[in-house]
Design a protein around this motif. Structure first.
Motif, PDB file in Angstrom:
ATOM      1  N   ARG A  18      77.357  11.604 -11.653  1.00  0.00           N
ATOM      2  CA  ARG A  18      78.050  10.804 -12.657  1.00  0.00           C
ATOM      3  C   ARG A  18      78.811  11.709 -13.626  1.00  0.00           C
ATOM      4  NH1 ARG A  18      80.784   6.638 -13.502  1.00  0.00           N
ATOM      5  NH2 ARG A  18      79.224   5.470 -12.301  1.00  0.00           N
ATOM      6  N   ALA A  19      78.197  12.832 -14.009  1.00  0.00           N
ATOM      7  CA  ALA A  19      78.875  13.763 -14.930  1.00  0.00           C
ATOM      8  C   ALA A  19      80.125  14.356 -14.288  1.00  0.00           C
ATOM      9  CB  ALA A  19      77.906  14.879 -15.345  1.00  0.00           C
ATOM     10  N   PHE A  64      81.910  12.925 -11.914  1.00  0.00           N
ATOM     11  CA  PHE A  64      82.910  11.850 -11.831  1.00  0.00           C
ATOM     12  C   PHE A  64      83.611  11.665 -13.174  1.00  0.00           C
ATOM     13  CE2 PHE A  64      84.206   7.446 -12.378  1.00  0.00           C
ATOM     14  CZ  PHE A  64      84.952   7.230 -11.232  1.00  0.00           C
ATOM     15  N   ASP A  65      82.798  11.663 -14.251  1.00  0.00           N
ATOM     16  CA  ASP A  65      83.383  11.459 -15.582  1.00  0.00           C
ATOM     17  C   ASP A  65      84.336  12.581 -15.939  1.00  0.00           C
ATOM     18  OD1 ASP A  65      81.998   9.108 -15.834  1.00  0.00           O
ATOM     19  OD2 ASP A  65      80.345   9.995 -16.992  1.00  0.00           O
ATOM     20  N   SER A  66      84.033  13.798 -15.494  1.00  0.00           N
ATOM     21  CA  SER A  66      84.930  14.918 -15.802  1.00  0.00           C
ATOM     22  C   SER A  66      86.250  14.793 -15.042  1.00  0.00           C
ATOM     23  CB  SER A  66      84.249  16.248 -15.458  1.00  0.00           C
ATOM     24  OG  SER A  66      84.099  16.400 -14.046  1.00  0.00           O
ATOM     25  N   ASP A  88      87.493  11.782 -14.176  1.00  0.00           N
ATOM     26  CA  ASP A  88      88.140  10.578 -14.716  1.00  0.00           C
ATOM     27  C   ASP A  88      88.662  10.895 -16.114  1.00  0.00           C
ATOM     28  OD1 ASP A  88      88.965   8.031 -15.330  1.00  0.00           O
ATOM     29  OD2 ASP A  88      86.940   7.230 -15.612  1.00  0.00           O
ATOM     30  N   GLY A 140      89.241   8.024 -18.525  1.00  0.00           N
ATOM     31  CA  GLY A 140      88.057   7.215 -18.761  1.00  0.00           C
ATOM     32  C   GLY A 140      88.174   5.761 -18.375  1.00  0.00           C
ATOM     33  N   GLY A 198      87.352   4.488 -15.478  1.00  0.00           N
ATOM     34  CA  GLY A 198      86.394   4.115 -14.437  1.00  0.00           C
ATOM     35  C   GLY A 198      86.877   4.326 -13.024  1.00  0.00           C
TER      36      GLY A 198
END
Length: 522
Positions: free
Chosen positions: A475-476, A478-480, A482, A485, A487
């Motif tokens: 998840r971390a 993926f967030d980096s 994205d 932000g 999604g």
């Protein structure tokens, strides 16, 4: 109960090399009816002429007739003619004359590929005389207009052209009927004498070379209007853009062909093509292509969706090119269209390929073969359906012919094809015919696949075990990636993220740092 044979002397029966299991009635050199016991539930076929050839294609068609046609159709009205070299020689080519006469009378003809023997083959076969190609006699006897050739398409398989390509090749004239001689230096006059005895010098030239090849031929033009109607009607039916191909810029004598085609188009068809939007890419008019340009465009226009009409020789060459782009001549139809005095169309259907001599030699040697009969069977389907059209039925025979095509396509797309499509795991000539026969008999596809055990397995994506994956770390990551932000990760965000992680593939790299797709080696 054994099938009854046509009444004919033993001398007329075909002499051929031993065959395998086919039991289709032997061909005979005179008109006859194949009188066989008829089951009550068989469809009654109207008159049709069946012309047999030789070698591998004849063997394959005997299997097809035994397994696909005989169980379902009463074809006792069909007339059979054997145009094998030995039978033509034995009958002093009377069988060819009989076949042409029957084709003219009946109007629907199926023809297997035949052999035009070379001098070497004449000796090998023990023939007493040279034999010409039967095609010329057929085109003359049936008032040949055009040879229609179309690409064959199978949903789910990519062959060559994405969409249909149709072609009309003028069936008469040109180099094929040329007179020729070799002469020395001198004056050459070409003189035309009219029916009333008046003469006209068509050409006069001085020959300065000591050796000159003289060639004379002509192009009949009276049936070009008929060719135009056939061509434009078919283009509309299949919604393709029409092109007329000539070399009229250099060969001025080809101008009348173009002018006649254009006149028919403008008077009868232009508005219909405009309404369908089929002239949007041709300046809203019938397009002309120089033959040189046509050879290049055929290579470029792999999307298909076009039709071409051309003189005899150009049509021969260009359709060969189309066949090679569309995998092979086995995926091209060939249909000679002629015209009777009453205006009815005579149609003869055949495959675009030859007798497949190499496979025939392998078969005779006891080796496995894998002949794709699609072109042959498309021809048989066409002849059967034309016979239905000429006789106003029966519709059930037309529908059954269509179902043969459908079952062949199902076999091809489910691992039951021949080896030209399915590779080494493809079926042999005999097993392919048996597999399609089972489908025609109503057997379930899965049952047929199990019976013939094709060595093809569905593509299964490898199972990925997620139980030992650190979900929070994923998840971390993926967030980096994205960045905004929202999604989701765009391609640009994904590429930038890989670059920051120093794992993005570099241009010119010999080795990839990531497995880009499931097709890549691990």
């Amino acid at each position: 109960m054994q099938p009854l044979r046509c009444r004919a002397s033993a001398a007329l029966l075909r002499v051929a090399a031993p065959r395998s299991t086919a039991s289709f009635p032997p061909r005979v050199s005179q008109r006859c009816f194949s009188v066989t016991p008829v089951a009550h539930d068989k469809m009654k076929a109207p008159k049709m002429v069946y012309i047999s050839g030789e070698e591998m294609t004849t063997y394959c068609m005997e299997l097809v007739m035994d397994k696909w046609i005989k169980p379902h159709i009463d074809y006792s009205e069909w007339e059979f003619y054997d145009l094998s070299c030995k039978n033509r020689d034995k009958t002093n080519d009377q069988v060819l004359k009989d076949a042409v006469a029957a084709g003219k009378r009946v109007g629907a003809i199926f023809k297997e590929p035949t052999v035009t023997p070379t001098a070497v083959q004449m000796k090998q076969m023990g023939l007493s005389q040279p034999l010409s190609s039967p095609n010329g006699a057929m085109r003359r006897g049936w008032n040949g207009i055009t040879i229609s050739r179309d690409t064959i398409h199978i949903q789910g398989l990519e062959l060559g052209f994405k969409n249909r390509v149709i072609f009309e090749r003028h069936a008469v004239g040109g180099e094929y009927g040329a007179g020729y001689d070799t002469v020395g230096a001198g004056i050459l006059n070409t003189i035309f004498t009219a029916k009333d005895g008046t003469t006209k010098v068509v050409d006069s030239r001085e020959l300065n070379n000591e050796t000159n090849a003289i060639v004379t031929y002509h192009n009949p033009l009276d049936n070009v209007e008929d060719l135009a109607h056939i061509f434009f009607t078919r283009c509309l039916e299949h919604e393709v853009t029409p092109y007329v191909v000539t070399k009229k810029t250099v060969f001025k004598w080809q101008e009348p062909f173009w002018e006649k085609m254009k006149a028919v188009f403008n008077e009868h068809y232009k508005q219909k093509f405009l309404d369908k939007g089929l002239l949007d890419n041709t300046a809203y008019k019938l397009a002309h292509l120089i033959s040189d340009a046509a050879t290049m465009q055929i290579i470029r226009w792999t999307g298909g969706g076009f039709g071409m009409a051309a003189h005899n020789y150009d049509g021969d060459m260009l359709t060969d090119e189309i066949a090679q782009i569309h995998r092979s001549p086995g995926f091209i139809t060939s249909n000679l269209v002629g015209k009777n005095e009453d205006g009815s169309l005579i149609k003869e259907f055949e495959a675009s390929h030859g007798t497949v001599s190499d496979m025939w030699l392998a078969h005779q040697a006891g080796q496995e073969t894998s002949l794709n009969p699609l072109g042959l069977v498309e021809a048989l389907i066409g002849a059967m359906q034309h016979s239905v059209a000429l006789n106003n039925g029966p519709q059930e025979l037309h529908d059954f012919a269509t179902s043969i095509r459908e079952k062949i396509h199902i076999a091809f797309t489910n691992g039951l094809g021949t080896r030209d499509l399915n590779g080494p795991s493809g079926l042999t000539t005999e097993k392919f015919v048996e597999a399609v026969a089972d489908l025609l008999d109503g057997k379930d596809l899965e049952e047929v696949k199990a019976k013939f055990n094709p060595q093809t397995k569905p593509i299964v994506e490898p199972h990925v075990d997620l139980s030992d994956i650190d979900q929070e770390a994923i998840r971390a990551l993926f967030d980096s990636l994205d960045v905004n932000g929202d999604g989701s990760v765009t391609f640009e965000e994904f590429a930038e993220g890989l670059a920051k992680l120093h794992v993005a593939p570099s241009k010119g790299s010999k080795k990839r740092m990531l497995r880009i797709s499931l097709e890549d080696a691990i």
